[in-house]
Write a protein that holds these residues in place. Structure first.
Motif, PDB file in Angstrom:
ATOM      1  N   ALA A  57       0.836  -1.191   0.000  1.00  0.00           N
ATOM      2  CA  ALA A  57       0.000   0.000   0.000  1.00  0.00           C
ATOM      3  C   ALA A  57       0.879   1.252   0.000  1.00  0.00           C
ATOM      4  O   ALA A  57       2.007   1.227   0.487  1.00  0.00           O
ATOM      5  N   PRO A  58       0.394   2.331  -0.564  1.00  0.00           N
ATOM      6  CA  PRO A  58       1.136   3.600  -0.520  1.00  0.00           C
ATOM      7  C   PRO A  58       1.429   3.984   0.931  1.00  0.00           C
ATOM      8  O   PRO A  58       0.649   3.661   1.835  1.00  0.00           O
ATOM      9  N   SER A  59       2.537   4.661   1.145  1.00  0.00           N
ATOM     10  CA  SER A  59       2.914   5.016   2.509  1.00  0.00           C
ATOM     11  C   SER A  59       3.407   6.453   2.579  1.00  0.00           C
ATOM     12  O   SER A  59       3.803   7.041   1.565  1.00  0.00           O
ATOM     13  N   GLU A  60       3.382   7.002   3.775  1.00  0.00           N
ATOM     14  CA  GLU A  60       3.906   8.343   4.021  1.00  0.00           C
ATOM     15  C   GLU A  60       4.466   8.373   5.432  1.00  0.00           C
ATOM     16  O   GLU A  60       3.816   7.915   6.379  1.00  0.00           O
ATOM     17  N   ASP A  61       5.687   8.841   5.568  1.00  0.00           N
ATOM     18  CA  ASP A  61       6.275   8.949   6.896  1.00  0.00           C
ATOM     19  C   ASP A  61       7.153  10.183   6.979  1.00  0.00           C
ATOM     20  O   ASP A  61       7.424  10.842   5.978  1.00  0.00           O
ATOM     21  N   LEU A  62       7.584  10.464   8.176  1.00  0.00           N
ATOM     22  CA  LEU A  62       8.370  11.663   8.448  1.00  0.00           C
ATOM     23  C   LEU A  62       9.767  11.285   8.894  1.00  0.00           C
ATOM     24  O   LEU A  62       9.949  10.350   9.677  1.00  0.00           O
ATOM     25  N   SER A  63      10.779  11.995   8.386  1.00  0.00           N
ATOM     26  CA  SER A  63      12.135  11.823   8.881  1.00  0.00           C
ATOM     27  C   SER A  63      12.648  13.171   9.382  1.00  0.00           C
ATOM     28  O   SER A  63      12.320  14.219   8.821  1.00  0.00           O
ATOM     29  N   LYS A  64      13.424  13.118  10.461  1.00  0.00           N
ATOM     30  CA  LYS A  64      14.008  14.315  11.058  1.00  0.00           C
ATOM     31  C   LYS A  64      15.526  14.225  10.942  1.00  0.00           C
ATOM     32  O   LYS A  64      16.113  13.195  11.306  1.00  0.00           O
ATOM     33  N   THR A  65      16.126  15.292  10.442  1.00  0.00           N
ATOM     34  CA  THR A  65      17.566  15.296  10.215  1.00  0.00           C
ATOM     35  C   THR A  65      18.226  16.369  11.071  1.00  0.00           C
ATOM     36  O   THR A  65      17.735  17.504  11.144  1.00  0.00           O
ATOM     37  N   TYR A  66      19.333  15.986  11.708  1.00  0.00           N
ATOM     38  CA  TYR A  66      20.098  16.908  12.540  1.00  0.00           C
ATOM     39  C   TYR A  66      21.514  17.012  11.968  1.00  0.00           C
ATOM     40  O   TYR A  66      22.167  15.984  11.727  1.00  0.00           O
ATOM     41  N   LEU A  67      21.988  18.228  11.752  1.00  0.00           N
ATOM     42  CA  LEU A  67      23.332  18.445  11.227  1.00  0.00           C
ATOM     43  C   LEU A  67      24.089  19.384  12.159  1.00  0.00           C
ATOM     44  O   LEU A  67      23.708  20.543  12.344  1.00  0.00           O
ATOM     45  N   ALA A  68      25.157  18.861  12.755  1.00  0.00           N
ATOM     46  CA  ALA A  68      26.007  19.649  13.640  1.00  0.00           C
ATOM     47  C   ALA A  68      27.251  18.823  13.950  1.00  0.00           C
ATOM     48  O   ALA A  68      27.270  17.604  13.729  1.00  0.00           O
ATOM     49  N   TYR A  69      28.284  19.469  14.463  1.00  0.00           N
ATOM     50  CA  TYR A  69      29.514  18.773  14.832  1.00  0.00           C
ATOM     51  C   TYR A  69      30.093  17.982  13.659  1.00  0.00           C
ATOM     52  O   TYR A  69      30.714  16.932  13.847  1.00  0.00           O
TER      53      TYR A  69
END
Length: 268
Positions: A57-69
């Protein structure tokens, strides 16, 4: 794409030495607030959509990205999702499986060096035959807070890939160091500095700015897969140093045991 990225974690015995003891003693003298001090970095949210493949089935999700150091961490949602920490300085990609409380560290250079023999050579030849073409269409569109320009990307070879990319130059954010780690045509990838690898990187460099919306259609071995990634949030904020650490109590995964692929997108 590197499939250890490989997107897992490292487990190695810690050998105590006089140098380590001295470092621990020094750390004990540093205030805790300084040891875990925040530094300003970038926080990015991306919605990942899939049209469904092989009857899924079609899907949708969220990803969170952190950029530092000089590191990047991608946190994917879902019960079976796997997080990923990329450290270009160390040359490692670490995958974290929260469901199993395990992590798997991958040394990218070691993986590439281990890819030898007829099968690896055949893969190099197939990747080398892939052609990449990028066209700036001149079309512009406002997506969220950003003014974007449209690019069409066509990749042909062992698979057929068509992409529609809307990128913005409104954001001073460069993730090339991280995407190169996951790319077979990157400087440390399978094609490395081969003519094919150089040509592919030069063509992709025509895309100016940070991708906000990417629509991808890939066909391989009679199977078609369509995905879409849309960045909805990009902001500068203080990123805690411990966000790039392995959670306490997690064990290192044996490299010989395959972990599930990471959920969401490797790209912020």
């Amino acid at each position: 794409m590197l499939n250890p990225q490989g997107s897992r974690s490292t487990r190695s015995p810690i050998q105590t030495s006089s140098l380590l003891r001295a470092a621990l003693l020094l750390a004990a003298l540093v205030p805790v607030s300084a040891a875990i001090a925040d530094t300003e970095g970038y926080y990015v949210e991306t919605i990942n959509r899939s049209a469904g493949v092989m009857g899924e089935a079609p899907s949708e999700d969220l990803s969170k990205t952190y950029l530092a150091y000089d590191k990047m961490k991608v946190v994917n949602e879902g019960p079976d999702a796997t997080d990923m920490i990329m450290d270009p300085t160390a040359g490692t990609i670490t995958f974290i499986n929260h469901a199993e409380k395990e992590y798997l560290p991958i040394n990218v250079q070691s993986v590439m060096e281990s890819m030898s023999g007829p099968a690896a050579e055949q893969m190099r030849n197939m990747m080398g035959e892939m052609t990449v073409k990028v066209e700036a269409t001149g079309e512009t569109k406002k997506i969220g807070d950003w003014d974007t320009k449209q690019y069409r990307v066509t990749k042909t070879g062992m698979m057929s890939v068509d992409q529609e990319i809307w990128a913005t130059e409104d954001v001073d954010l460069d993730v090339t160091r991280y995407t190169d780690m996951m790319s077979l045509s990157g400087p440390g990838g399978m094609l490395a500095n081969s003519p094919a690898g150089i040509a592919q990187r030069e063509e992709m460099s025509k895309i100016k700015g940070y991708p906000i919306l990417t629509k991808t259609k890939m066909e391989m071995m009679g199977t078609t897969m369509e995905t879409e990634t849309e960045v909805t949030v990009i902001r500068k904020e203080a990123i805690p140093a411990d966000i790039f650490e392995i959670p306490q109590g997690y064990g290192e995964r044996d490299m010989s045991v395959q972990m599930p692929p990471p959920g969401g997108s490797a790209h912020p």
